[in-house]
Design a protein around this motif. Structure first.
Motif, PDB file in Angstrom:
ATOM      1  N   VAL A  25       0.876  -1.176   0.000  1.00 59.91           N
ATOM      2  CA  VAL A  25       0.000   0.000   0.000  1.00 59.91           C
ATOM      3  C   VAL A  25       0.911   1.223   0.000  1.00 59.91           C
ATOM      4  O   VAL A  25       1.534   1.551   1.015  1.00 59.91           O
ATOM      5  CB  VAL A  25      -0.934  -0.003   1.226  1.00 59.91           C
ATOM      6  CG1 VAL A  25      -1.842   1.223   1.195  1.00 59.91           C
ATOM      7  CG2 VAL A  25      -1.754  -1.281   1.285  1.00 59.91           C
ATOM      8  N   LYS A  26       1.014   1.907  -1.135  1.00 59.25           N
ATOM      9  CA  LYS A  26       2.013   2.964  -1.296  1.00 59.25           C
ATOM     10  C   LYS A  26       1.837   4.116  -0.316  1.00 59.25           C
ATOM     11  O   LYS A  26       2.814   4.749   0.084  1.00 59.25           O
ATOM     12  CB  LYS A  26       1.957   3.503  -2.731  1.00 59.25           C
ATOM     13  CG  LYS A  26       2.459   2.517  -3.772  1.00 59.25           C
ATOM     14  CD  LYS A  26       2.497   3.148  -5.156  1.00 59.25           C
ATOM     15  CE  LYS A  26       3.044   2.168  -6.187  1.00 59.25           C
ATOM     16  NZ  LYS A  26       3.100   2.766  -7.549  1.00 59.25           N
ATOM     17  N   ALA A  27       0.612   4.387   0.084  1.00 57.21           N
ATOM     18  CA  ALA A  27       0.366   5.530   0.965  1.00 57.21           C
ATOM     19  C   ALA A  27       0.512   5.177   2.445  1.00 57.21           C
ATOM     20  O   ALA A  27       0.430   6.053   3.295  1.00 57.21           O
ATOM     21  CB  ALA A  27      -1.027   6.102   0.717  1.00 57.21           C
ATOM     22  N   LEU A  73       9.214  12.627   4.247  1.00 61.68           N
ATOM     23  CA  LEU A  73       7.786  12.503   3.970  1.00 61.68           C
ATOM     24  C   LEU A  73       7.448  12.995   2.573  1.00 61.68           C
ATOM     25  O   LEU A  73       6.595  12.418   1.880  1.00 61.68           O
ATOM     26  CB  LEU A  73       6.981  13.276   5.019  1.00 61.68           C
ATOM     27  CG  LEU A  73       7.085  12.762   6.460  1.00 61.68           C
ATOM     28  CD1 LEU A  73       6.316  13.671   7.410  1.00 61.68           C
ATOM     29  CD2 LEU A  73       6.575  11.328   6.565  1.00 61.68           C
ATOM     30  N   ALA A  74       8.130  14.067   2.125  1.00 59.26           N
ATOM     31  CA  ALA A  74       7.896  14.571   0.777  1.00 59.26           C
ATOM     32  C   ALA A  74       8.337  13.543  -0.273  1.00 59.26           C
ATOM     33  O   ALA A  74       7.656  13.337  -1.287  1.00 59.26           O
ATOM     34  CB  ALA A  74       8.646  15.888   0.575  1.00 59.26           C
ATOM     35  N   GLU A  75       9.460  12.868  -0.009  1.00 59.99           N
ATOM     36  CA  GLU A  75       9.945  11.853  -0.942  1.00 59.99           C
ATOM     37  C   GLU A  75       9.021  10.634  -0.966  1.00 59.99           C
ATOM     38  O   GLU A  75       8.732  10.086  -2.040  1.00 59.99           O
ATOM     39  CB  GLU A  75      11.358  11.432  -0.551  1.00 59.99           C
ATOM     40  CG  GLU A  75      12.403  12.519  -0.765  1.00 59.99           C
ATOM     41  CD  GLU A  75      13.737  12.172  -0.130  1.00 59.99           C
ATOM     42  OE1 GLU A  75      13.846  11.050   0.430  1.00 59.99           O
ATOM     43  OE2 GLU A  75      14.653  13.007  -0.183  1.00 59.99           O
ATOM     44  N   LEU A  76       8.544  10.202   0.205  1.00 62.18           N
ATOM     45  CA  LEU A  76       7.669   9.031   0.262  1.00 62.18           C
ATOM     46  C   LEU A  76       6.332   9.298  -0.419  1.00 62.18           C
ATOM     47  O   LEU A  76       5.757   8.407  -1.047  1.00 62.18           O
ATOM     48  CB  LEU A  76       7.431   8.616   1.718  1.00 62.18           C
ATOM     49  CG  LEU A  76       8.621   7.997   2.463  1.00 62.18           C
ATOM     50  CD1 LEU A  76       8.274   7.792   3.936  1.00 62.18           C
ATOM     51  CD2 LEU A  76       9.011   6.666   1.830  1.00 62.18           C
ATOM     52  N   SER A  77       5.833  10.510  -0.280  1.00 65.70           N
ATOM     53  CA  SER A  77       4.512  10.830  -0.811  1.00 65.70           C
ATOM     54  C   SER A  77       4.564  11.331  -2.257  1.00 65.70           C
ATOM     55  O   SER A  77       3.561  11.258  -2.985  1.00 65.70           O
ATOM     56  CB  SER A  77       3.837  11.894   0.053  1.00 65.70           C
ATOM     57  OG  SER A  77       4.551  13.129  -0.011  1.00 65.70           O
ATOM     58  N   GLY A  78       5.718  11.864  -2.660  1.00 65.63           N
ATOM     59  CA  GLY A  78       5.813  12.467  -3.979  1.00 65.63           C
ATOM     60  C   GLY A  78       5.095  13.795  -4.069  1.00 65.63           C
ATOM     61  O   GLY A  78       4.790  14.281  -5.170  1.00 65.63           O
ATOM     62  N   ARG A 117      -1.042  -6.365  12.012  1.00 63.85           N
ATOM     63  CA  ARG A 117      -0.848  -7.449  11.041  1.00 63.85           C
ATOM     64  C   ARG A 117      -0.603  -6.893   9.634  1.00 63.85           C
ATOM     65  O   ARG A 117       0.075  -7.525   8.820  1.00 63.85           O
ATOM     66  CB  ARG A 117      -2.063  -8.369  11.039  1.00 63.85           C
ATOM     67  CG  ARG A 117      -2.302  -9.111  12.350  1.00 63.85           C
ATOM     68  CD  ARG A 117      -3.352 -10.206  12.166  1.00 63.85           C
ATOM     69  NE  ARG A 117      -3.872 -10.678  13.436  1.00 63.85           N
ATOM     70  CZ  ARG A 117      -3.288 -11.560  14.224  1.00 63.85           C
ATOM     71  NH1 ARG A 117      -2.102 -12.063  13.874  1.00 63.85           N
ATOM     72  NH2 ARG A 117      -3.841 -11.945  15.357  1.00 63.85           N
ATOM     73  N   SER A 118      -1.147  -5.711   9.353  1.00 67.04           N
ATOM     74  CA  SER A 118      -1.035  -5.144   7.998  1.00 67.04           C
ATOM     75  C   SER A 118       0.254  -4.361   7.784  1.00 67.04           C
ATOM     76  O   SER A 118       0.477  -3.816   6.685  1.00 67.04           O
ATOM     77  CB  SER A 118      -2.229  -4.221   7.728  1.00 67.04           C
ATOM     78  OG  SER A 118      -2.090  -2.990   8.451  1.00 67.04           O
ATOM     79  N   MET A 119       1.114  -4.268   8.792  1.00 68.80           N
ATOM     80  CA  MET A 119       2.325  -3.445   8.667  1.00 68.80           C
ATOM     81  C   MET A 119       3.275  -3.980   7.592  1.00 68.80           C
ATOM     82  O   MET A 119       4.114  -3.249   7.079  1.00 68.80           O
ATOM     83  CB  MET A 119       3.038  -3.350  10.022  1.00 68.80           C
ATOM     84  CG  MET A 119       2.264  -2.560  11.059  1.00 68.80           C
ATOM     85  SD  MET A 119       3.029  -2.550  12.700  1.00 68.80           S
ATOM     86  CE  MET A 119       4.387  -1.423  12.448  1.00 68.80           C
ATOM     87  N   GLY A 120       3.143  -5.249   7.233  1.00 68.20           N
ATOM     88  CA  GLY A 120       3.977  -5.819   6.182  1.00 68.20           C
ATOM     89  C   GLY A 120       3.657  -5.284   4.796  1.00 68.20           C
ATOM     90  O   GLY A 120       4.426  -5.501   3.848  1.00 68.20           O
ATOM     91  N   ALA A 121       2.532  -4.580   4.657  1.00 63.34           N
ATOM     92  CA  ALA A 121       2.136  -4.028   3.357  1.00 63.34           C
ATOM     93  C   ALA A 121       2.531  -2.569   3.198  1.00 63.34           C
ATOM     94  O   ALA A 121       2.224  -1.949   2.178  1.00 63.34           O
ATOM     95  CB  ALA A 121       0.618  -4.169   3.182  1.00 63.34           C
ATOM     96  N   SER A 122       3.216  -1.989   4.181  1.00 62.43           N
ATOM     97  CA  SER A 122       3.562  -0.565   4.137  1.00 62.43           C
ATOM     98  C   SER A 122       4.720  -0.299   3.177  1.00 62.43           C
ATOM     99  O   SER A 122       5.504  -1.194   2.851  1.00 62.43           O
ATOM    100  CB  SER A 122       3.919  -0.070   5.537  1.00 62.43           C
ATOM    101  OG  SER A 122       2.810  -0.164   6.405  1.00 62.43           O
TER     102      SER A 122
END
Length: 464
Positions: A168-170, A280-285, A231-236
């Motif tokens: 999940v990209k965001a 954060l700017a790089e991660l979000s684009g 449990r969903s942290m593996g999708a980050s």
């Protein structure tokens, strides 16, 4: 360059005014950041009672905390029966989403095999297969508060986080160290969401210890990160690791899920906040929002206004290692001299402290080292020593039981750094004003207070 003296530990045989807090207490705080969790101390009733009182006095909230109530016989013969009975009773009566077990000195001295006991419990209780259960070894005769907190977070990651075939990209994970207050976590959430990202905090104290009032009584934590979110942290897309004591937990999460870790040793200060915002700017684009740019401008202006009052001030700081590093680095950035940095435990981050003297000790050591200080920064247990020295005390860390809103203070990011600057700067400013209005000054207003840049008397104006 200031000569740095580093001592591995205090030379005294006993701590007379302790700074150190135990591992089980740190583990309990980490568990409290999980929604509908009930921390369980595997030890005697006294071990739980003292920790409970400290957390209640600091946060001024109802703190759910249970005990296996070990006595002399069960301690000697083995405490598994007490542990199994306690878990079954909690599961049946309270139906928590997670039970977090932390050992104490009683069980660790006996040498309980917690890994084996976890496996045995699962084998003997198949009807509780859906119950999330985490065991952490947290002996209170070794390490300290940060170590217990980190052990609990590592245990949660090992037991609950699952690898994911998709990303999940965001979504970003945030491993929030124990040096961050619930207010700090909320500030970080606001920053991260400002870039359109969705953070998953582990643990999330901002939702469980920020003053929410339940409609009905609950025997578990109220709010926090849910087991499903963990449990969903593996999708980050990435994991932000905040604090040196969270480094191992970040490595464990990356090893298990292949989610890359981005490490931050502190988030207090202009440069540290800049790095977070760039990340954060790089991660979000996305570009940096105008609101955050305004916050940065406000902090820079505050640093310009306040640096006169920090320059050459002598400060002693006594806090947990990662908070100690964040505060001493900020004070050094502002031009102050940290004459002593006292930590309750050893830690890798102590090697980086910008302080003249670094010591593992307690508040009595602070009192010895701070005789010529202009300020002491420590928790509420430092108030007696500061009063004896006649030195102001700025309260930070845990416990802080003689001030309201301890858990909601913010010291991270641009806004948090600005607030810390004002809090400490106002102590220096107030002290200067008190001296200027003393008997020697006969009540004459300070030149700076009157708005004269000359300092009084050098330019021929009426202030002279």
């Amino acid at each position: 360059m200031t000569h740095v003296q580093r001592f591995p530990a205090s030379a005294r045989a006993a701590a007379t005014n302790p700074l150190k807090m135990s591992q089980p207490l740190g583990a309990a705080l980490a568990y409290l950041g999980v929604d509908r969790c009930l921390p369980l101390f595997h030890g005697s009733q006294g071990c739980t009672a003292f920790g409970l009182v400290l957390l209640v006095r600091h946060f001024r909230e109802a703190i759910p905390l249970q005990t296996t109530a070990m006595d002399q016989v069960s301690t000697i013969l083995g405490g598994y029966d007490n542990l199994e009975q306690a878990i079954r009773t909690i599961a049946e009566r309270n139906r928590p989403a997670l039970i977090g077990v932390a050992t104490t000195g009683v069980t660790e001295t006996k040498g309980e095999d917690m890994g084996g006991q976890y496996t045995l419990f699962r084998q003997r209780n198949p009807d509780l297969a859906d119950l999330a259960l985490v065991f952490a070894n947290t002996p209170d005769f070794a390490g300290g508060f940060e170590d217990g907190f980190a052990a609990a977070v590592e245990g949660i990651i090992e037991r609950l986080v699952e690898p994911s075939p998709t990303m999940v990209k965001a979504q970003v994970n945030v491993l929030a160290g124990c040096h961050l207050t619930p207010g700090d976590v909320e500030e970080l959430r606001d920053l991260i969401e400002g870039f359109g990202l969705s953070p998953v905090f582990l643990p999330d104290l901002s939702l469980s210890l920020s003053g929410r009032q339940p409609g009905d009584f609950t025997a578990t934590s109220l709010g926090g990160v849910t087991v499903e979110q963990i449990r969903s942290m593996g999708a980050s897309a990435a994991t932000l690791v905040i604090g040196e004591h969270m480094r191992r937990a970040g490595a464990a999460l990356e090893l298990k899920t292949d989610v890359r870790s981005i490490f931050f040793d502190r988030l207090t200060g202009l440069e540290a906040s800049d790095r977070l915002v760039r990340t954060l700017a790089e991660l979000s684009g996305r570009p940096v929002p105008a609101r955050i740019r305004r916050q940065r401008e406000s902090l820079v202006d505050a640093m310009l206004d306040g640096h006169f009052f920090f320059s050459r001030k002598r400060i002693a700081v006594a806090l947990e290692p990662d908070l100690l590093f964040a505060v001493t680095s900020f004070l050094s950035d502002m031009g102050a001299e940290v004459i002593a940095a006292v930590s309750p435990t050893q830690g890798a981050v102590l090697e980086k402290l910008p302080a003249a003297t670094v010591m593992v000790g307690d508040h009595s050591d602070v009192e010895t080292l701070a005789r010529d200080a202009d300020l002491i920064v420590s928790n509420s247990h430092g108030r007696q020593g500061a009063a004896r020295l006649g030195v102001p005390l700025h309260r930070m860390g845990l416990p802080m039981f003689d001030r309201l809103g301890a858990g909601l203070r913010v010291h991270v990011g641009y806004r948090g750094t600005r607030e810390l600057l004002f809090e400490i700067g106002n102590l220096f400013l107030s002290r200067e004003m008190d001296h200027d209005h003393g008997p020697a000054g006969h009540g004459t207003p300070h030149a700076a207070e009157a708005g004269h840049a000359c300092g009084g008397g050098s330019c021929g104006c009426s202030a002279g």
